[in-house]
Design a protein around this motif. Sequence first.
Motif, mmCIF file in Angstrom:
data_model
loop_
_atom_site.group_PDB
_atom_site.id
_atom_site.type_symbol
_atom_site.label_atom_id
_atom_site.label_comp_id
_atom_site.label_asym_id
_atom_site.label_seq_id
_atom_site.Cartn_x
_atom_site.Cartn_y
_atom_site.Cartn_z
ATOM 1 N N UNK A 59 17.934 4.719 14.780
ATOM 2 C CA UNK A 59 18.106 3.708 15.820
ATOM 3 C C UNK A 59 16.822 3.515 16.635
ATOM 4 N N UNK A 60 16.169 4.599 16.939
ATOM 5 C CA UNK A 60 14.920 4.518 17.699
ATOM 6 C C UNK A 60 13.857 3.802 16.873
ATOM 7 N N UNK A 61 13.762 4.131 15.588
ATOM 8 C CA UNK A 61 12.787 3.465 14.716
ATOM 9 C C UNK A 61 13.100 1.975 14.603
ATOM 10 N N UNK A 62 14.379 1.620 14.462
ATOM 11 C CA UNK A 62 14.768 0.205 14.385
ATOM 12 C C UNK A 62 14.437 -0.513 15.683
ATOM 13 N N UNK A 63 14.710 0.136 16.818
ATOM 14 C CA UNK A 63 14.399 -0.466 18.117
ATOM 15 C C UNK A 63 12.905 -0.725 18.256
ATOM 16 N N UNK A 64 12.101 0.251 17.875
ATOM 17 C CA UNK A 64 10.646 0.100 17.961
ATOM 18 C C UNK A 64 10.180 -1.032 17.047
ATOM 19 N N UNK A 65 10.746 -1.123 15.842
ATOM 20 C CA UNK A 65 10.355 -2.178 14.906
ATOM 21 C C UNK A 65 10.704 -3.561 15.452
ATOM 22 N N UNK A 66 11.907 -3.707 16.010
ATOM 23 C CA UNK A 66 12.321 -4.997 16.561
ATOM 24 C C UNK A 66 11.476 -5.348 17.784
ATOM 25 N N UNK A 67 11.226 -4.386 18.658
ATOM 26 C CA UNK A 67 10.415 -4.639 19.849
ATOM 27 C C UNK A 67 8.991 -5.015 19.454
ATOM 28 N N UNK A 68 8.444 -4.359 18.449
ATOM 29 C CA UNK A 68 7.103 -4.670 17.962
ATOM 30 C C UNK A 68 7.046 -6.083 17.394
ATOM 31 N N UNK A 69 8.028 -6.440 16.570
ATOM 32 C CA UNK A 69 8.063 -7.784 15.973
ATOM 33 C C UNK A 69 8.209 -8.856 17.049
ATOM 34 N N UNK A 70 9.073 -8.616 18.041
ATOM 35 C CA UNK A 70 9.269 -9.597 19.110
ATOM 36 C C UNK A 70 8.006 -9.756 19.951
ATOM 37 N N UNK A 71 7.349 -8.665 20.270
ATOM 38 C CA UNK A 71 6.119 -8.731 21.051
ATOM 39 C C UNK A 71 5.029 -9.463 20.277
ATOM 40 N N UNK A 72 4.883 -9.130 19.007
ATOM 41 C CA UNK A 72 3.887 -9.788 18.177
ATOM 42 C C UNK A 72 4.170 -11.281 18.070
ATOM 43 N N UNK A 73 5.435 -11.641 17.870
ATOM 44 C CA UNK A 73 5.807 -13.057 17.735
ATOM 45 C C UNK A 73 5.482 -13.838 19.002
ATOM 46 N N UNK A 74 5.748 -13.256 20.166
ATOM 47 C CA UNK A 74 5.459 -13.977 21.404
ATOM 48 C C UNK A 74 3.967 -14.165 21.628
ATOM 49 N N UNK A 75 3.152 -13.341 21.010
ATOM 50 C CA UNK A 75 1.706 -13.485 21.144
ATOM 51 C C UNK A 75 1.148 -14.489 20.128
ATOM 52 N N UNK A 76 1.749 -14.553 18.942
ATOM 53 C CA UNK A 76 1.216 -15.368 17.855
ATOM 54 C C UNK A 76 1.745 -16.803 17.874
ATOM 55 N N UNK A 77 2.997 -17.000 18.231
ATOM 56 C CA UNK A 77 3.626 -18.320 18.147
ATOM 57 C C UNK A 77 2.846 -19.395 18.920
ATOM 58 N N UNK A 78 2.397 -19.154 20.140
ATOM 59 C CA UNK A 78 1.633 -20.222 20.808
ATOM 60 C C UNK A 78 0.379 -20.635 20.040
ATOM 61 N N UNK A 79 -0.298 -19.695 19.414
ATOM 62 C CA UNK A 79 -1.498 -20.035 18.653
ATOM 63 C C UNK A 79 -1.153 -20.857 17.416
#
Length: 112
Positions: free
Chosen positions: A6-26
Amino acid sequence: MGEAGYIAAFIAVATAATFATRVIPFLFLERHTDHPLIQHLGRYLPAAVMALLATVFLQRSADWTLIVPGADGVLAGLLVVLVHLWRGNALLSIAAGTACYMTMQQTGLLTG
């Protein structure tokens, strides 16, 4: 799935969401870099965000019971401004201000 899963899944989802919010505007605004609104935001938004963060920092973190109220926050903020004007490097400026503030907090330098 165990707790570690669960912790690994949470970290993976949080990482993907953070990355997406940084990349999508570009990705979506790449064709619009010459638009006056985008240029205006690029010019003034970083300074506005830093001013807001500095205001919140001074209200929440500075020690207002010192002989000079808020001196710890003001000195750290002043160091950030000076280092940024000198070197023009945001990371170096923030690191210097953080180190200054934490040194004052941990050593009790201004409390006498």
